[in-house]
Design a protein around this motif. Structure first.
Motif, PDB file in Angstrom:
ATOM      1  N   MET A 146       3.220   1.383   9.446  1.00 44.86           N
ATOM      2  CA  MET A 146       2.598   1.938  10.427  1.00 44.86           C
ATOM      3  C   MET A 146       0.971   1.954  10.398  1.00 44.86           C
ATOM      4  N   CYS A 147       0.095   1.496  11.524  1.00 48.54           N
ATOM      5  CA  CYS A 147      -1.018   1.447  11.357  1.00 48.54           C
ATOM      6  C   CYS A 147      -1.571   3.008  11.240  1.00 48.54           C
ATOM      7  N   ARG A 148      -2.369   3.331  10.150  1.00 50.60           N
ATOM      8  CA  ARG A 148      -2.831   4.693  10.052  1.00 50.60           C
ATOM      9  C   ARG A 148      -4.336   4.870  10.434  1.00 50.60           C
ATOM     10  N   LYS A 149      -4.852   3.773  10.227  1.00 47.24           N
ATOM     11  CA  LYS A 149      -6.450   3.993  10.632  1.00 47.24           C
ATOM     12  C   LYS A 149      -7.098   2.403  10.893  1.00 47.24           C
ATOM     13  N   THR A 150      -7.842   2.372  11.941  1.00 46.83           N
ATOM     14  CA  THR A 150      -8.647   1.537  12.160  1.00 46.83           C
ATOM     15  C   THR A 150     -10.252   1.458  12.005  1.00 46.83           C
ATOM     16  N   LEU A 151     -10.785   0.774  11.444  1.00 51.01           N
ATOM     17  CA  LEU A 151     -12.123   1.085  11.059  1.00 51.01           C
ATOM     18  C   LEU A 151     -13.017  -0.305  11.313  1.00 51.01           C
ATOM     19  N   LEU A 152     -14.324   0.120  11.491  1.00 52.90           N
ATOM     20  CA  LEU A 152     -15.340  -1.139  11.551  1.00 52.90           C
ATOM     21  C   LEU A 152     -15.688  -1.876  10.430  1.00 52.90           C
ATOM     22  N   GLY A 153     -15.512  -3.158  10.493  1.00 53.40           N
ATOM     23  CA  GLY A 153     -15.733  -3.841   9.134  1.00 53.40           C
ATOM     24  C   GLY A 153     -17.077  -4.408   9.264  1.00 53.40           C
ATOM     25  N   GLU A 198      -0.864   9.013   0.032  1.00 54.31           N
ATOM     26  CA  GLU A 198      -0.376   7.949   0.745  1.00 54.31           C
ATOM     27  C   GLU A 198      -0.778   6.580   0.314  1.00 54.31           C
ATOM     28  N   SER A 199       0.159   5.413   0.448  1.00 55.60           N
ATOM     29  CA  SER A 199      -0.218   4.206  -0.263  1.00 55.60           C
ATOM     30  C   SER A 199      -0.412   3.392   1.247  1.00 55.60           C
ATOM     31  N   PHE A 200      -1.230   2.552   1.062  1.00 53.26           N
ATOM     32  CA  PHE A 200      -1.694   1.643   2.166  1.00 53.26           C
ATOM     33  C   PHE A 200      -1.800   0.279   1.669  1.00 53.26           C
ATOM     34  N   PHE A 201      -1.792  -0.623   2.479  1.00 54.15           N
ATOM     35  CA  PHE A 201      -2.251  -2.138   2.516  1.00 54.15           C
ATOM     36  C   PHE A 201      -3.426  -2.047   3.601  1.00 54.15           C
ATOM     37  N   LEU A 202      -4.303  -3.125   3.097  1.00 52.05           N
ATOM     38  CA  LEU A 202      -5.771  -3.376   3.971  1.00 52.05           C
ATOM     39  C   LEU A 202      -5.389  -4.504   4.682  1.00 52.05           C
ATOM     40  N   THR A 203      -6.047  -4.787   5.890  1.00 50.82           N
ATOM     41  CA  THR A 203      -5.920  -6.041   6.570  1.00 50.82           C
ATOM     42  C   THR A 203      -7.254  -6.056   7.358  1.00 50.82           C
ATOM     43  N   ALA A 204      -7.667  -7.291   7.304  1.00 50.88           N
ATOM     44  CA  ALA A 204      -9.052  -7.529   8.324  1.00 50.88           C
ATOM     45  C   ALA A 204      -8.843  -8.493   9.502  1.00 50.88           C
ATOM     46  N   ASN A 205      -9.197  -8.459  10.663  1.00 47.71           N
ATOM     47  CA  ASN A 205      -8.844  -9.214  11.584  1.00 47.71           C
ATOM     48  C   ASN A 205     -10.020  -9.931  12.452  1.00 47.71           C
ATOM     49  N   ASN A 206      -9.860 -10.813  13.359  1.00 45.15           N
ATOM     50  CA  ASN A 206     -10.980 -11.778  13.851  1.00 45.15           C
ATOM     51  C   ASN A 206     -11.939 -10.566  14.579  1.00 45.15           C
ATOM     52  N   CYS A 207     -11.663  -9.496  14.855  1.00 44.96           N
ATOM     53  CA  CYS A 207     -12.325  -8.615  15.870  1.00 44.96           C
ATOM     54  C   CYS A 207     -13.340  -7.705  15.063  1.00 44.96           C
ATOM     55  N   TYR A 208     -13.288  -8.124  13.680  1.00 48.11           N
ATOM     56  CA  TYR A 208     -14.245  -7.281  12.796  1.00 48.11           C
ATOM     57  C   TYR A 208     -13.639  -5.837  12.745  1.00 48.11           C
ATOM     58  N   LYS A 209     -12.571  -5.867  12.701  1.00 48.60           N
ATOM     59  CA  LYS A 209     -11.829  -4.434  12.418  1.00 48.60           C
ATOM     60  C   LYS A 209     -10.975  -4.521  10.933  1.00 48.60           C
ATOM     61  N   MET A 210     -11.098  -3.602  10.354  1.00 47.58           N
ATOM     62  CA  MET A 210     -10.273  -3.441   9.093  1.00 47.58           C
ATOM     63  C   MET A 210      -9.125  -2.114   9.241  1.00 47.58           C
ATOM     64  N   LYS A 211      -7.842  -2.473   8.916  1.00 49.73           N
ATOM     65  CA  LYS A 211      -6.889  -1.524   9.399  1.00 49.73           C
ATOM     66  C   LYS A 211      -5.927  -1.160   7.950  1.00 49.73           C
ATOM     67  N   LEU A 212      -5.594   0.217   8.008  1.00 49.36           N
ATOM     68  CA  LEU A 212      -4.843   0.530   6.686  1.00 49.36           C
ATOM     69  C   LEU A 212      -3.417   0.813   7.377  1.00 49.36           C
ATOM     70  N   TYR A 213      -2.466   0.175   6.537  1.00 48.73           N
ATOM     71  CA  TYR A 213      -0.992   0.550   7.144  1.00 48.73           C
ATOM     72  C   TYR A 213      -0.243   0.977   5.920  1.00 48.73           C
ATOM     73  N   ASN A 214       0.472   1.986   6.262  1.00 50.50           N
ATOM     74  CA  ASN A 214       1.448   2.539   5.422  1.00 50.50           C
ATOM     75  C   ASN A 214       2.285   1.350   4.737  1.00 50.50           C
ATOM     76  N   THR A 215       2.509   1.447   3.419  1.00 55.93           N
ATOM     77  CA  THR A 215       3.143   0.232   2.814  1.00 55.93           C
ATOM     78  C   THR A 215       4.545   0.336   3.085  1.00 55.93           C
ATOM     79  N   THR A 216       5.140   1.627   3.330  1.00 53.22           N
ATOM     80  CA  THR A 216       6.522   1.580   3.588  1.00 53.22           C
ATOM     81  C   THR A 216       7.162   1.590   5.020  1.00 53.22           C
ATOM     82  N   THR A 217       6.323   2.386   5.817  1.00 54.58           N
ATOM     83  CA  THR A 217       6.626   2.141   7.356  1.00 54.58           C
ATOM     84  C   THR A 217       5.777   1.141   7.935  1.00 54.58           C
TER      85      THR A 217
END
Length: 913
Positions: free
Chosen positions: A600-607, A579-598
């Protein structure tokens, strides 16, 4: 001892190749031009000492080497050097301010004072001629002056006194070279003389009376004070002024150290004001039998004891002088120094280093009056930095318009260009390495030749505000920018008259809050460029470049990525699975993986949690010898640079960070081979080169434990703690409930629970996710194996649940400040000036805004929380009560709700005393 055995020049003979840290500071470009530069050695070994950000740099100019004295966590605010150039004292301002004394021969910090001025930090420091004492002046409104015997292991000063605001802000201090118990300080308007004595029964500092010099005092304009010194005749002191004058202070009484301090300070009188020149005096020094001045015109003048001019050094390229530092001379002990003429002659023959307020250093050889430019650096904020995609070149741009390119392997300056119209805000090389694009503070965009820095076309002016981001597509056909007015602008390379040139394609106000990232990629089904932009409005916008025409930029998708958090940065994630993802980081110290096509948030992780959220992220390029399965992420926070091992899983041991720019890191870049990281320091006017040491990070992750061990340690009490035992109990309780509490059949004990039970256990252990967060958690587990097997997961075990809990719960826990902030926005001031929300408005907000609750859901929640039916004291709660939330009486809920009432009385949560 390293200090006892240290000799001048041995610092650069140390082997610094081996290091235990994942990132090691290799070079610092730029310096703090508001502080003095000191000459440690001259001649064959020309060694300078200066401050860059939070560290002291000892720079061997001819050998092209640097050594860094690292210990401060805040930007260094002042420094001083002993007469023999061995001892260096530095101090800073900010939280946990430090005073550190260093041995410049060995680079060892020999003394650290932790509680010197913890509230405000230090704004001025000096060391006595015999190098035994330090004097510091705090930076607060009420300034504290302290004298330290720094060789003694105590946190208490020998003596101290306080200066009230009417003395003015004292920002310069110096000892009397002939009497360490006497020193002088000055502000812009007042000079204070001090005499201190230390006895077994206590210490005191006595300050001379303050005297304001007005134009009427000497019937001339005095100007503002710059620096003060004691005259070598030991009966006078001098103060330089912005009007080009010297104030001469006569000291009436001999200042031998008394048994006790006098009731009144010794008499000091301003006897005359000597007009030296028209230009403002910025530097004043006494050297042997000479008085030396520096001014805003770049002139250095030498005077004898009667202030008669001896010689002048000047050059038309020298700006306002900030400091003068003379080379150390080796005296012949057989020479009689009583001969003042011989002393003056030696002084006039000492080479010196000039530093100017426009960030330039000169070496002045007195035998030939030759001004040699040593260094020219940025005098304003450095916000832009970029690395060449194939060569070892790094480009840095400043708000002063200076663009410089360095060879970072050899640490050699290559080429520069100064833009006078505006400051440089961002830079980007094209993937082929032929072009360098620059975005400016006035909204203009330049496309330059990467080698010569000359413009290859006319500048573009299509942004209405400063250009904050700039990037090329992978095929160099498109250039995209983002600006402070929340607009994205695209430029296209076209063929015109048989040659390639650039033209403006289109622009769009894509966001209504600041744009945090623009990102080019490649469409999976073609080799066409793909463009995304991410804003603080939580919107991810994707553009259709093929369909875009002149002045019309087409948007294909607009997706909201976050519910409450603010996304801050964006990067393509390496292809670690099908699966292909792009990665984001937010102001709540979380990193998220989103499917590049849909999307859709596929994973939330502690940054990484190092004091502030991730501001920018980038995948570290792999070296040719690297494991193809090993990937790393580079990031900067507000003040740190760090590395993260991929894949991201929430394990804190897989991340490491180091302070790079205490006043704020503005940007970073990675070398094309992944061996170096460069960070830009914004208003610190510096940028730094960090050497990457990946085995050290891998070793730290290994020592942190494997599998669930790092996650157990993130639970309160760890594997043996109360929270873990509660989790086990809840797991078994859920299984009992699903099989029936009263059943007499054999129990089927399992290590798994159904996914739909996840929200109940999360709430039971104190994490209260929103409905959207619940959906994301369940989907994360449900589709975790879908791309590989095509099957959905329907249950979760305890270990995976712990990981899910650690990664999704608030990184910093529940905060009363968050709730108070919400009441600040939603509420109003009542008669007691408390922020309150009317009960009716409170119920209406819950039913009409955000994740809307029905009246029955709201009534059920409130009745359960309050523990009784509406209006009935002590009754059992009835979840099917037909009267609804509106029937709750004032006795149940007050007419005005404060944040404290909401937390303690409605939610029933404990609050800190």
């Amino acid at each position: 001892s390293l200090v006892w055995a240290a000799m001048p020049g041995m610092l650069f003979r140390k082997n610094r190749d081996s290091s235990l840290h994942p990132l090691n500071l290799s070079w610092v470009f730029g310096y703090n031009s508001s502080l003095a530069v000191h000459s440690l050695m001259d001649g064959e070994d020309r060694v300078l000492l200066y401050v860059s950000s939070h560290m002291v740099v000892i720079h061997d100019i001819l050998g092209n080497k640097q050594y860094h004295l690292q210990g401060h966590t805040n930007v260094i605010s002042c420094l001083c050097v002993s007469e023999d150039k061995r001892w260096v004292a530095t101090a800073d301002r900010g939280p946990d301010a430090l005073i550190i004394v260093w041995d410049s021969y060995s680079g060892v910090p020999v003394r650290t004072i932790f509680e010197g001025h913890p509230e405000d930090g230090v704004c001025a420091i000096a060391i006595s001629q015999d190098a035994k004492y330090l004097v510091t002046i705090s930076a607060g409104t009420v300034q504290k002056v302290c004298v330290w015997r720094w060789t003694l292991p105590t946190e208490e000063p020998m003596c101290s006194t306080e200066l009230q605001p009417e003395f003015g802000h004292q920002d310069y201090v110096i000892f009397n070279p002939q009497n360490p118990h006497e020193f002088v300080s000055n502000s812009k308007t007042q000079v204070i003389f001090y005499l201190w004595v230390s006895r077994d029964m206590g210490s005191r500092v006595s300050g001379a009376r303050k005297e304001l010099l007005s134009p009427q005092t000497f019937k001339c304009l005095v100007g503002q004070f710059s620096q003060s010194v004691f005259h070598f005749n030991n009966t006078q002191a001098l103060t330089g002024t912005s009007a080009g004058k010297l104030v001469v202070w006569d000291m009436d009484n001999p200042r031998t150290l008394p048994e006790e301090l006098p009731a009144k300070p010794h008499g000091i009188t301003a006897t005359k004001v000597v007009s030296m020149q028209k230009e403002s005096l910025t530097v004043l020094k006494v050297l042997e039998s000479c008085v030396v001045t520096g001014d805003v015109k770049g002139q250095v003048k030498f005077y004898d004891g009667q202030l008669r001019l001896l010689t002048i050094y000047s050059h038309d390229k020298v700006g306002p002088i900030r400091s003068i530092s003379f080379s150390t001379i080796i005296r012949d002990p057989l020479t009689s120094w009583s001969d003042s003429l011989n002393s003056v002659s030696l002084t006039l023959n000492r080479n010196f280093i000039l530093s100017t307020s426009d960030a330039t250093m000169f070496h002045v050889a007195t035998d030939s009056t030759n001004f040699e430019r040593i260094m020219t650096e940025a005098k304003k904020a450095v916000n832009a930095i970029a690395c060449h995609p194939q060569e070892p070149f790094v480009a840095a741009g400043s708000h002063c318009g200076l663009l410089k390119v360095w060879d970072y392997k050899e640490t050699q300056y290559l080429v520069s260009r100064i833009f006078t119209e505006a400051g440089i805000q961002c830079l980007s090389y094209d993937p082929a390495g032929y072009l360098l694009a620059a975005g400016f503070t006035d909204g203009s965009v330049y496309i330059l030749d990467a080698i010569s820095l000359q413009s290859i076309c006319e500048k573009f002016q299509f942004s209405q505000g400063p250009v904050t981001h700039i990037s090329f597509s992978h095929d160099s056909k498109y250039l995209a920018t983002a600006d402070e007015n929340h607009s994205v602008t695209v430029y296209k390379r076209v063929l015109q008259n048989g040659s390639k040139c650039w033209e403006h394609l289109a622009g769009l106000d894509s966001h209504y809050k600041p744009i945090r990232s623009i990102l080019f990629g490649v469409h999976s089904d073609s080799n066409e460029p793909r463009l995304l932009s991410l804003g603080e409005d939580r919107q991810l916008v994707e553009y259709d470049l093929n369909s875009s025409i002149k002045d019309h930029l087409v948007v294909t998708h607009r997706d909201r990525l976050e519910q409450a958090a603010v996304p801050l940065c964006l990067a393509w994630y390496p292809q670690l699975s099908t699966e292909s993802f792009f990665l984001t980081a937010n102001n709540c110290y979380k990193m998220k993986l989103y499917n590049t096509t849909t999307k859709m948030c596929r994973k939330t992780l502690l940054g990484p949690t190092y004091g502030s959220p991730l501001e920018k992220i980038q995948i570290l390029p792999r070296t040719s010898s690297a494991d193809p399965q090993q990937h790393y992420l580079v990031y900067i926070t507000k003040d740190k640079v760090g590395l993260q091992i991929l894949p991201v899983d929430g394990n804190p041991h897989k991340s490491s960070a180091f302070i790079c720019h205490p006043d704020g890191a503005s940007d970073f870049a990675t070398s094309h081979d992944g061996r170096y990281i460069f960070t830009a320091g914004g208003k610190e006017c510096t940028f730094m080169k960090w050497k990457v040491n990946l085995p050290a990070l891998d070793a730290a992750a290994f020592l942190g434990g494997e599998d669930l061990i790092p996650f157990y340690n993130l639970l309160d009490g760890g594997r043996e703690g109360k929270l873990f035992r509660e989790l086990e109990d809840y797991f078994y309780y859920v299984q009992l409930c699903r099989q029936g509490i009263d059943t007499m059949e054999n129990r089927q004990v399992s290590t798994h629970i159904p996914l739909e039970e996840i929200p109940s256990i999360m709430r039971a252990i104190g994490f209260y996710p929103s409905e959207e967060e619940i959906e994301e958690m369940i989907n994360e587990v449900k589709f975790s194996k879908y791309a590989d097997t095509g099957e959905q997961v329907t249950k979760i075990n305890l270990g995976d649940f712990i990981k899910l809990y650690i990664n999704h719960r608030p990184a910093l826990g529940l905060s009363m400040k968050t709730i108070q902030r919400a009441f600040q926005i939603l509420g109003y001031d009542n008669d007691k000036e408390d922020k309150v929300i009317d009960t009716g408005d409170f119920l209406s907000l819950l039913q009409c805004r955000g994740e809307q609750m029905t009246e029955d859901e709201l009534a059920e929640c409130l009745i359960t929380l309050l523990g009784r039916r509406p209006g009935e004291e002590g009754s059992e709660p009835d979840t099917h009560d037909p009267t609804g939330a509106a029937a709750l009486t004032e006795e149940d809920i007050p007419t005005e709700i404060t944040a404290e009432v909401f937390v303690a009385d409605i939610l029933g949560l404990p609050t800190a005393k």
